[in-house]
Design a protein around this motif. Sequence first.
Motif, PDB file in Angstrom:
ATOM      1  N   ASP A  89       0.800  -1.223   0.000  1.00 54.34           N
ATOM      2  CA  ASP A  89       0.000   0.000   0.000  1.00 54.34           C
ATOM      3  C   ASP A  89       0.831   1.270   0.000  1.00 54.34           C
ATOM      4  N   VAL A  90       2.025   1.203   0.566  1.00 50.96           N
ATOM      5  CA  VAL A  90       2.843   2.410   0.705  1.00 50.96           C
ATOM      6  C   VAL A  90       4.307   2.026   0.555  1.00 50.96           C
ATOM      7  N   ASP A  91       5.110   2.965   0.065  1.00 54.30           N
ATOM      8  CA  ASP A  91       6.545   2.709  -0.077  1.00 54.30           C
ATOM      9  C   ASP A  91       7.217   2.823   1.284  1.00 54.30           C
ATOM     10  N   ARG A  92       7.803   1.742   1.737  1.00 54.98           N
ATOM     11  CA  ARG A  92       8.558   1.730   2.987  1.00 54.98           C
ATOM     12  C   ARG A  92       9.928   1.143   2.701  1.00 54.98           C
ATOM     13  N   TYR A  93      10.903   1.621   3.449  1.00 53.44           N
ATOM     14  CA  TYR A  93      12.233   1.053   3.296  1.00 53.44           C
ATOM     15  C   TYR A  93      12.892   0.914   4.660  1.00 53.44           C
ATOM     16  N   ALA A  94      13.921   0.059   4.690  1.00 53.94           N
ATOM     17  CA  ALA A  94      14.652  -0.191   5.930  1.00 53.94           C
ATOM     18  C   ALA A  94      16.098   0.224   5.743  1.00 53.94           C
ATOM     19  N   GLN A  95      16.654   0.817   6.790  1.00 55.64           N
ATOM     20  CA  GLN A  95      18.077   1.122   6.861  1.00 55.64           C
ATOM     21  C   GLN A  95      18.634   0.281   8.010  1.00 55.64           C
ATOM     22  N   ILE A  96      19.529  -0.634   7.676  1.00 56.74           N
ATOM     23  CA  ILE A  96      20.014  -1.591   8.669  1.00 56.74           C
ATOM     24  C   ILE A  96      21.545  -1.609   8.657  1.00 56.74           C
ATOM     25  N   VAL A  97      22.125  -1.594   9.842  1.00 54.93           N
ATOM     26  CA  VAL A  97      23.567  -1.788   9.995  1.00 54.93           C
ATOM     27  C   VAL A  97      23.748  -3.094  10.753  1.00 54.93           C
ATOM     28  N   ILE A  98      24.560  -3.997  10.191  1.00 53.45           N
ATOM     29  CA  ILE A  98      24.711  -5.351  10.722  1.00 53.45           C
ATOM     30  C   ILE A  98      26.162  -5.630  11.077  1.00 53.45           C
ATOM     31  N   ALA A  99      26.365  -6.330  12.202  1.00 50.95           N
ATOM     32  CA  ALA A  99      27.674  -6.869  12.575  1.00 50.95           C
ATOM     33  C   ALA A  99      27.512  -8.371  12.739  1.00 50.95           C
ATOM     34  N   LEU A 100      28.247  -9.140  11.956  1.00 48.74           N
ATOM     35  CA  LEU A 100      28.206 -10.600  12.063  1.00 48.74           C
ATOM     36  C   LEU A 100      29.216 -11.036  13.121  1.00 48.74           C
ATOM     37  N   GLU A 101      28.756 -11.776  14.128  1.00 55.99           N
ATOM     38  CA  GLU A 101      29.676 -12.323  15.120  1.00 55.99           C
ATOM     39  C   GLU A 101      30.209 -13.643  14.575  1.00 55.99           C
ATOM     40  N   VAL A 102      31.535 -13.734  14.459  1.00 58.79           N
ATOM     41  CA  VAL A 102      32.158 -14.915  13.855  1.00 58.79           C
ATOM     42  C   VAL A 102      32.942 -15.700  14.903  1.00 58.79           C
ATOM     43  N   GLU A 103      33.221 -16.959  14.569  1.00 53.72           N
ATOM     44  CA  GLU A 103      33.853 -17.877  15.517  1.00 53.72           C
ATOM     45  C   GLU A 103      35.317 -17.521  15.780  1.00 53.72           C
ATOM     46  N   ASP A 104      36.088 -17.234  14.704  1.00 55.12           N
ATOM     47  CA  ASP A 104      37.514 -16.970  14.864  1.00 55.12           C
ATOM     48  C   ASP A 104      38.031 -16.219  13.638  1.00 55.12           C
ATOM     49  N   ASP A 105      39.349 -15.994  13.602  1.00 49.67           N
ATOM     50  CA  ASP A 105      39.952 -15.246  12.490  1.00 49.67           C
ATOM     51  C   ASP A 105      39.765 -15.963  11.150  1.00 49.67           C
ATOM     52  N   LYS A 106      39.847 -17.274  11.178  1.00 43.87           N
ATOM     53  CA  LYS A 106      39.653 -18.045   9.941  1.00 43.87           C
ATOM     54  C   LYS A 106      38.230 -17.854   9.415  1.00 43.87           C
ATOM     55  N   SER A 107      37.263 -17.896  10.314  1.00 42.58           N
ATOM     56  CA  SER A 107      35.866 -17.669   9.923  1.00 42.58           C
ATOM     57  C   SER A 107      35.691 -16.260   9.375  1.00 42.58           C
ATOM     58  N   SER A 108      36.355 -15.298  10.004  1.00 48.93           N
ATOM     59  CA  SER A 108      36.285 -13.914   9.542  1.00 48.93           C
ATOM     60  C   SER A 108      36.808 -13.799   8.106  1.00 48.93           C
ATOM     61  N   ASP A 109      37.910 -14.484   7.825  1.00 53.18           N
ATOM     62  CA  ASP A 109      38.471 -14.460   6.469  1.00 53.18           C
ATOM     63  C   ASP A 109      37.511 -15.088   5.461  1.00 53.18           C
ATOM     64  N   HIS A 110      36.860 -16.199   5.849  1.00 58.53           N
ATOM     65  CA  HIS A 110      35.898 -16.847   4.948  1.00 58.53           C
ATOM     66  C   HIS A 110      34.704 -15.938   4.675  1.00 58.53           C
ATOM     67  N   VAL A 111      34.206 -15.310   5.727  1.00 57.48           N
ATOM     68  CA  VAL A 111      33.063 -14.408   5.564  1.00 57.48           C
ATOM     69  C   VAL A 111      33.430 -13.261   4.621  1.00 57.48           C
ATOM     70  N   LYS A 112      34.612 -12.696   4.802  1.00 55.55           N
ATOM     71  CA  LYS A 112      35.047 -11.586   3.943  1.00 55.55           C
ATOM     72  C   LYS A 112      35.223 -12.041   2.495  1.00 55.55           C
ATOM     73  N   ALA A 113      35.705 -13.265   2.306  1.00 53.41           N
ATOM     74  CA  ALA A 113      35.902 -13.787   0.946  1.00 53.41           C
ATOM     75  C   ALA A 113      34.562 -13.961   0.225  1.00 53.41           C
ATOM     76  N   PHE A 114      33.517 -14.322   0.965  1.00 50.00           N
ATOM     77  CA  PHE A 114      32.194 -14.545   0.381  1.00 50.00           C
ATOM     78  C   PHE A 114      31.249 -13.359   0.579  1.00 50.00           C
ATOM     79  N   MET A 115      31.785 -12.212   0.968  1.00 52.21           N
ATOM     80  CA  MET A 115      30.950 -11.072   1.330  1.00 52.21           C
ATOM     81  C   MET A 115      29.941 -10.663   0.251  1.00 52.21           C
ATOM     82  N   PRO A 116      30.300 -10.602  -1.039  1.00 56.97           N
ATOM     83  CA  PRO A 116      29.280 -10.209  -2.028  1.00 56.97           C
ATOM     84  C   PRO A 116      28.053 -11.132  -2.021  1.00 56.97           C
ATOM     85  N   VAL A 117      28.281 -12.440  -1.901  1.00 59.88           N
ATOM     86  CA  VAL A 117      27.168 -13.390  -1.896  1.00 59.88           C
ATOM     87  C   VAL A 117      26.399 -13.297  -0.585  1.00 59.88           C
ATOM     88  N   ILE A 118      27.112 -13.174   0.517  1.00 58.07           N
ATOM     89  CA  ILE A 118      26.452 -13.056   1.824  1.00 58.07           C
ATOM     90  C   ILE A 118      25.592 -11.802   1.857  1.00 58.07           C
TER      91      ILE A 118
END
Length: 200
Positions: A89-118
Motif C-alpha cells: 500500500d505504501v513505499d517503505r524502506y529499511a536502513q540496517i547496519v549489521i555486525a556478524l559475530e564470527v567464531e575466529d579469524d579463519k571464519s572472519s576471512d571466509h566471511v570476507k571472501a564470500f561477502m558479495p554473496v552473503i
Amino acid sequence: MSAAAALAVDTPKKGHKKLIIIVLAVVVLLAAAAGGFMVFKARTAHAEEDEVEVDAAPAKNKQPEAFDPKHAPLFVNLEPITINLADRDVDRYAQIVIALEVEDDKSSDHVKAFMPVIRNNLLMAVANKTSEDVRTDGGRRLLAAEMQAQALRPLGYDLNAEDFMESDASAHAGAGKRKKSHKPAKLPIKAVNFVNFIVQ
C-alpha cells in the motif's frame, strides 16, 4: 532592500538549518551507540548464562570462566543496507547496519571472501519483509535468524531460521514438540547483530 540587508536576513536561516542537521546527526549517532551497547549487553548476559555447565554430580557445578581477552568476541561489520520493503500500500524502506559475530579469524576471512554473496542473501531476506514484519522484537529476531541461515549458505551450511529459534520456541509453553535441530555445535557465523535498524 539592499543586497547587504538581504544577505544579513539569509545568514541566520542557513545557520539554523546547519544547526538542525548537526543536532539530528548527533541524535542518530547516539541512538546507534545505544543500540550497539544494548545488543552487546544482551549478548554478554546470554553468553554468561550459557557458560554454566552442570556435571553428573549436581554439587560440582562449574563456574563461568573469567573473561579472556584472547577469546574476545570477533565481529565483521557490513556496509549499511538500505532496501525497499515488501509493503504493497505504501513505499517503505529499511536502513540496517549489521555486525556478524564470527567464531575466529579463519571464519572472519571466509566471511570476507564470500561477502558479495552473503550481502546479496541478506538483502534478499530483508526485501521479502513488510514493515509490520520487522516492527516487533519477535519479527526482528526471526529476521536475524533468517539472515544467519542465509549468510551461512555460501559457506556450505544448509540451515533454516527455525534452527536458530530454539530458545524462543522453548520459551512458549504448549508450542508442541519441535523437530530436532541439525545445527552444528560451532558455526563460522555465530550471530547476526543489528547495530542500527530504522524503518521509514
